[in-house]
Design a protein around this motif. Structure first.
Motif, PDB file in Angstrom:
ATOM      1  N   ARG A   1      69.563  39.015  80.451  1.00 15.45           N
ATOM      2  CA  ARG A   1      70.511  38.591  81.474  1.00 15.45           C
ATOM      3  C   ARG A   1      70.042  37.280  82.092  1.00 15.45           C
ATOM      4  O   ARG A   1      68.848  37.105  82.365  1.00 15.45           O
ATOM      5  N   GLU A   2      70.971  36.409  82.361  1.00 13.56           N
ATOM      6  CA  GLU A   2      70.634  35.115  82.962  1.00 13.56           C
ATOM      7  C   GLU A   2      69.900  35.286  84.295  1.00 13.56           C
ATOM      8  O   GLU A   2      68.911  34.593  84.562  1.00 13.56           O
TER       9      GLU A   2
ATOM     10  N   GLU B   1      75.141  35.652  79.975  1.00 14.40           N
ATOM     11  CA  GLU B   1      75.733  35.895  81.294  1.00 14.40           C
ATOM     12  C   GLU B   1      75.512  37.353  81.672  1.00 14.40           C
ATOM     13  O   GLU B   1      75.557  38.247  80.816  1.00 14.40           O
TER      14      GLU B   1
END
Length: 185
Positions: free
Chosen positions: A84-85, A63
């Protein structure tokens, strides 16, 4: 004496030519694995997904809040990348900046293997040479991986580089200057 500037961690010296050779060898390996056939556009999300699936690297999509200050973090001693997503999703959709970020992190894994440090996009004051700088080396690797100096036919402008290799204008501008200086263009 080197001028004081913001750099990343100090590592063993690598020249542009040495990094270019490593990027070209990596492209060959990608081709051998069947990951990448066309070096004009490297699907960097497919590259990292396949390397992860083959257990060549360990990748974790997290996330955005878990990596609030970095886009991605690499631990070469653990052969691991945290991304990071939003960066991963954007790279899957061909966003140039995020494609570069993932190529940069792969650069850390390949160039800094065995180094017990976590590489993140943080800066501090240092006097070491740019060729000894982990962040410069990873940036150079990403540029060399995404922009193949052997496929520069019909390239006349910075925008030509950005369009052909799907990189940002900033990355293309830097590459254009470097490739012109080195007589590739």
């Amino acid at each position: 004496m080197a001028k004081t500037r913001k750099l990343g961690n100090k590592v063993s010296r690598l020249t542009t030519q040495q990094i270019r050779e490593k990027a070209q060898l990596f492209r060959i390996k990608l081709s051998e694995f069947g990951i990448c056939e066309n070096f004009q556009y490297i699907d960097i999300a497919k590259v990292i997904d396949t390397l992860n699936t083959m257990d060549i690297i360990s990748m974790e999509i997290v996330e955005d809040s878990k990596l609030s200050k970095e886009y991605a973090v690499t631990a070469p001693d653990q052969n691991k990348i945290l991304i990071r997503e939003s960066v991963y999703n954007n790279a899957c959709n061909g966003v140039p900046r995020d494609r570069f970020t993932i190529a940069h992190e792969i650069g850390h894994l390949l160039l800094h293997r065995g180094i017990i440090q976590i590489f993140a996009c943080s800066e501090f004051i240092s006097n070491h040479s740019y060729e000894e700088d982990a962040e410069w080396q990873a940036d150079m690797f990403a540029s060399e991986l995404l922009i193949d100096c052997n496929q520069l036919d019909n390239i006349k402008t910075v925008k030509d580089i950005a369009d052909k290799f799907v990189v940002s204008l900033e990355c293309a501008g830097y590459a254009y200057k470097k490739l012109t200086r080195e007589k590739f263009l």
